[in-house]
Design an enzyme around this catalytic site. Sequence first.
Site, short mmCIF file in Angstrom:
data_model
loop_
_atom_site.label_atom_id
_atom_site.label_comp_id
_atom_site.label_asym_id
_atom_site.label_seq_id
_atom_site.Cartn_x
_atom_site.Cartn_y
_atom_site.Cartn_z
N GLU A 187 -6.23 18.46 5.91
CA GLU A 187 -5.07 17.61 5.56
C GLU A 187 -4.16 18.19 4.46
OE1 GLU A 187 -6.72 13.14 6.46
OE2 GLU A 187 -6.68 13.73 4.37
N GLN B 128 3.77 7.85 1.66
CA GLN B 128 3.17 7.08 2.75
C GLN B 128 3.15 5.62 2.34
OE1 GLN B 128 1.36 8.42 5.95
NE2 GLN B 128 3.34 9.24 5.41
N SER C 53 2.30 12.02 6.99
CA SER C 53 2.80 12.85 5.89
C SER C 53 3.60 14.07 6.34
CB SER C 53 1.62 13.32 5.03
OG SER C 53 1.17 12.24 4.27
N ASP D 247 -0.20 9.26 0.25
CA ASP D 247 0.31 10.58 -0.11
C ASP D 247 1.77 10.64 -0.55
OD1 ASP D 247 -1.99 10.78 1.38
OD2 ASP D 247 -1.13 12.04 2.94
N ARG E 186 -1.40 17.65 11.77
CA ARG E 186 -0.56 16.78 10.93
C ARG E 186 -0.21 17.42 9.58
NH1 ARG E 186 -5.56 13.74 10.93
NH2 ARG E 186 -6.43 13.61 8.83
N ASP E 187 0.72 16.77 8.90
CA ASP E 187 1.13 17.06 7.52
C ASP E 187 1.85 18.41 7.36
OD1 ASP E 187 -0.36 14.76 7.27
OD2 ASP E 187 -2.10 15.74 6.37
N TRP F 299 0.82 -1.22 0.00
CA TRP F 299 0.00 0.00 0.00
C TRP F 299 0.85 1.27 0.00
CZ3 TRP F 299 -4.98 1.89 0.17
CH2 TRP F 299 -5.13 3.20 0.65
C1 FRU Z 1 -4.01 12.06 3.80
C2 FRU Z 1 -3.58 11.53 5.17
C3 FRU Z 1 -2.73 12.53 5.90
C4 FRU Z 1 -1.94 11.66 6.84
C5 FRU Z 1 -1.69 10.45 5.99
C6 FRU Z 1 -1.65 9.16 6.74
O1 FRU Z 1 -4.27 11.05 2.88
O2 FRU Z 1 -4.71 11.15 5.92
O3 FRU Z 1 -3.47 13.52 6.56
O4 FRU Z 1 -0.75 12.26 7.27
O5 FRU Z 1 -2.73 10.40 5.03
O6 FRU Z 1 -1.30 8.10 5.90
#
Ligand code: FRU
Length: 484
Positions: A223, A62, A109, A46, A171-172, A43
């Site tokens: 996100e 990811q 991410s 991002d 996050r991110d 899998w």
């Molecule tokens: C977006 C997300 C991000 C997070 C990541 C986790 O697709 O949900 O916000 O950091 O994927 O895999």
Amino acid sequence: MKNIVISLFALASVFILTSSKTDKKYYNELYRPQFHFTPEKNWHNDPNGLVYYDGEYHLFYQYNPKGLEWGYMHWGHAISTDLVHWEHMPVALYPDDNSEDKERCTAFSGSAIVDDRNLLGKQQGDEKTLVIFYTSQHCGQRIAYSTDRGRTWVKFEGNPVIPFDETDDARDPKVLWHEPTQKYVMVLYRKTSEDDKSKGVSIYTSANLTDWEYKSHIYGFYECPDLIPMKVSNRPEELKWVLFDGDGTYLIGNFDGENFAPESAKMRSDFGRNYYATQSWSNIPKEDGRIIQIAWMRDGKFPNMPFNGQMSFPSELSLTRFNFGYKLTRKPVKEIELLHGKLHKWENKKLIPGINQNIVKGVKGDCFHIKGDFDLKSCSNFGFYFRNSKKVTGTELLYDVKRGMLSVLGTSIPVELIDNKINLEILIDRTSVEVYVNGGQYVISNCFTPDAGAEGMTLFCTGGEVMVDKLEIYKVNSAWASKK
Ligand code: FRU
């Protein structure tokens, strides 16, 4: 002696037979994209940490090394010198605290920069330090760095640089240098209270990459934010800032280093179903000057494949002032040409309605780059069928002249003709169709799972003629062919 020669010959034949067998299979499965990035297996979602450094584009993503479903996030890594051929690298980031949990302290991410000023103080010799900012899920915003051109990564000893707050959903982080204030800026997705309406992007600044000061919050985002300064293509003196949301929608505005002041309504950069978690490359050299973006093509289906997910084809963004206001346009990066194979070409060719009038019937295959200008004259419907055969109709791309609607794979959008003409640039890979319309003013990115063996194409019109002003159909070679 004779026996030795015979056994050597036998050994060589076995080697040739087995290696050619494995080679042919590598990146050649039924639903394996040929020029869109996919990891070898498992899998991914991002794109992360996009950074260019000294001739190399880094693409992190990811990644779940344990299987085909989301979870246990690590950062996968690949490097390219041309944005189309990718070299797989070892996993770059592992979960923190040796977490074996599906989520806690896994590497969510984030982004990457080149530490030009050696603010982290880790530089060795002339090679600049590369710095990753990532979310350690429920364990704060963290840093990792590399002093060997991104080959190996060390977690920063002062982590987390922004501690975890359990009332938040931060996050991110996307980090960029802001020249006028001489500071780094971080845009970070946050949900600042119980109320869902508090979801948005927070802006932080730092003079040293490790101490981050909160400055402002913009509501209505979710996100994977990205903040990009862009010159206006037809007003070269003008600079605007574009704030991207995770779903590829964006605001255009001004940014003073601490506050983003929107000047537009939120707009869509992609009208398809499968363009998510966009990110632009940092540190693209000034001489190049492009804004290059890639996205995760979310929700694609890859039946019986060893991998689950694909990236969009990298695209170049431009900001243009139209009479109705500012708007982004997008086109595939020019490096697609490196994969061009056989070209079929037409100019000033009249397209007549009728089942035997398919001018592209000689085009067969599953990967194409199509560029066309069409004068729709008196026709009522015009379009293509891709991946069709005598048995299956394939996928339709349709422009309905009366309704002014362009439709493909369940997405329909209004598109205005320009002097009765439509311009289309289309990328077709084994599991995706990306349609760039009228110089990239509209883009539709959708995944599909076409029928095996259906490799035909049809160009059609009904109700009247179409003039094909220009049509170029390039076969696209596999980006992995040299590795086969
Ligand atoms: C977006 C997300 C991000 C997070 C990541 C986790 O697709 O949900 O916000 O950091 O994927 O895999």
